[in-house]
Write a protein that holds these residues in place. Structure first.
Motif, PDB file in Angstrom:
ATOM      1  N   MET A 253       0.807  -1.231   0.251  1.00 57.85           N
ATOM      2  CA  MET A 253       0.064   0.201   0.143  1.00 57.85           C
ATOM      3  C   MET A 253       0.939   0.862   0.001  1.00 57.85           C
ATOM      4  SD  MET A 253      -3.419   1.596   3.022  1.00 57.85           S
ATOM      5  CE  MET A 253      -3.891  -0.197   2.332  1.00 57.85           C
ATOM      6  N   VAL A 254       1.068   2.036  -1.257  1.00 60.55           N
ATOM      7  CA  VAL A 254       0.581   3.389  -0.971  1.00 60.55           C
ATOM      8  C   VAL A 254       0.971   4.421  -0.482  1.00 60.55           C
ATOM      9  CG1 VAL A 254       2.853   4.663  -2.942  1.00 60.55           C
ATOM     10  CG2 VAL A 254       2.816   1.924  -3.703  1.00 60.55           C
ATOM     11  N   LEU A 255       1.370   5.403  -0.156  1.00 58.96           N
ATOM     12  CA  LEU A 255       0.244   6.295   0.547  1.00 58.96           C
ATOM     13  C   LEU A 255       1.144   7.919  -0.634  1.00 58.96           C
ATOM     14  CD1 LEU A 255       0.990   5.839   4.833  1.00 58.96           C
ATOM     15  CD2 LEU A 255      -1.224   5.109   3.313  1.00 58.96           C
ATOM     16  N   ARG A 256      -0.223   9.080  -0.396  1.00 56.80           N
ATOM     17  CA  ARG A 256       0.246  10.106  -0.908  1.00 56.80           C
ATOM     18  C   ARG A 256       1.022  10.875   0.184  1.00 56.80           C
ATOM     19  NH1 ARG A 256      -2.027  14.993  -1.180  1.00 56.80           N
ATOM     20  NH2 ARG A 256      -3.034  14.877   0.499  1.00 56.80           N
ATOM     21  N   ILE A 257       2.289  11.027  -1.084  1.00 55.29           N
ATOM     22  CA  ILE A 257       3.103  12.553  -0.088  1.00 55.29           C
ATOM     23  C   ILE A 257       2.742  13.463  -0.239  1.00 55.29           C
ATOM     24  CG2 ILE A 257       5.223  13.157  -0.872  1.00 55.29           C
ATOM     25  CD1 ILE A 257       5.508  11.043   0.942  1.00 55.29           C
TER      26      ILE A 257
END
Ligand code: CP
Length: 344
Positions: A253-257
């Motif tokens: 799961m990649v989070l928004r920077i």
């Protein structure tokens, strides 16, 4: 057992077109975060969402389950996915949905949060969906209203329906979360998505491993260690390197920077972030071959995630969006059915 029976009943009712709404009513009044959810209660939402997804897939997406009910969304922050999916969810269930944006309301004239939500409640509404930049705002609102309150994202604190739809997506595509390795990559400190997911996924028995720049890790999250017992987020593993977090993962799961973090000095540069933590094809290869690639959106393609990964064969980002409607239908149904029965 009574709980399980209710769950089964609610799901069957949903599958029949939610004709039975109002006969099922759980005890829950608000959805503010997942910390006060039991594992059984999360399962119950997921089970209801199955029935809702069936309705969502029909040629005519309409049921009368919440006919006569009014849902108000009030957003003090921008949103595409959450706001529209709540609107879509409410309308499919037959509710009247009214959208309020702070910028086009009397908030612009200086009306307080409390006076705004009291005014909306005075119009006889059944559920208030709120997004606010201040952590805790939905709790404050819930403490002052009789109406059900749903937190659609508050500051850096929580985004419970995002976590529910993420859990739903994983369970329905890869089976029970228990024992699955979930890698969450990025801004763990300020991400309300990460916080609610860490709580929810640990409750469901997942092995949650996080990785991000040391400046974007919460207090007590030391790279190469496990958050100790008795501390918030106990049992979460903190990887020393992003590759270690992704290796063998069932889900990445990649989070928004959030670009404002760079202005605050928490990030060196977006290019450096991308090099050190960006999820690209080479890094995804470290995960299981059938690993799911997730992102809550909106994405900064080329920063936290490469375009090849975001739109690649393992990406389930659009499934997350579709499932968001089903899960939010389930949440609205469960809360508004309770209101119909005059539950506690
Ligand atoms: N994931 C999410 O909350 O997206 P929106 O900001 O578009 O609602």
């Amino acid at each position: 057992m009574a709980h399980a029976t209710k769950s089964g009943y609610a799901s069957k009712a949903a599958a029949r077109g939610i004709q039975q709404a109002g006969l099922w009513a759980g005890p829950r009044r608000h959805v503010l975060d997942l910390d006060d959810f039991t594992r059984a209660e999360i399962d119950e939402v997921l089970l209801n969402a199955d029935g809702m997804k069936e309705v969502l897939g029909r040629g005519v997406r309409k049921t009368p389950a919440l006919r006569g009910k009014s849902v108000v969304t009030v957003f003090y922050e921008a949103s595409t996915r959450t706001r529209v999916s709540f609107e879509q969810a409410g309308k499919i269930l037959g509710a009247d949905v009214i959208n309020v944006t702070a910028d086009a309301s009397s908030v612009k004239k200086g009306e307080s949060l409390l006076n705004t939500v009291r005014t909306l409640e005075a119009m006889q509404i059944d559920a208030l969906v709120i997004r606010h930049p201040h952590s805790g705002a939905p709790y404050f609102v819930a403490a002052h209203l009789d109406t059900s309150v749903i937190n659609a994202g508050d500051g850096t604190h929580a985004h419970p329906t995002q976590a529910l739809l993420d859990i739903y997506t994983i369970e329905r595509m890869r089976g029970k979360l228990s024992g699955k390795k979930i890698a969450i990559i990025g801004d763990i400190l300020y991400s309300r998505v990460a916080r609610s997911n860490m709580i929810g996924m640990r409750k469901m028995g997942a092995d949650v491993v996080v990785s991000g720049p040391p400046t974007l890790l919460p207090p007590g999250f030391k790279p190469g260690t496990v958050v100790p017992e008795g501390q918030p987020f106990e049992g979460i593993r903190v990887a020393a390197r992003v590759e270690e977090a992704i290796e063998g993962a069932d889900v990445v799961m990649v989070l928004r920077i959030q670009r404002e973090r760079q202005d605050a000095g928490h990030l060196p540069s977006l290019r450096e972030y991308s090099r050190e933590y960006g999820v690209n094809v080479a890094r995804v290869k470290l995960a299981k071959p059938d690993a799911l690639l997730m992102h809550p959106g909106p994405m900064n393609e080329g920063v936290e995630i490469s375009s090849e990964v975001a739109h690649g064969p393992q990406s389930v980002i659009e499934d997350q969006v579709t499932n968001g409607v089903a899960v939010r239908m389930a949440v609205l149904y469960m809360l508004c059915a309770r209101a119909r029965n005059g539950g506690s």
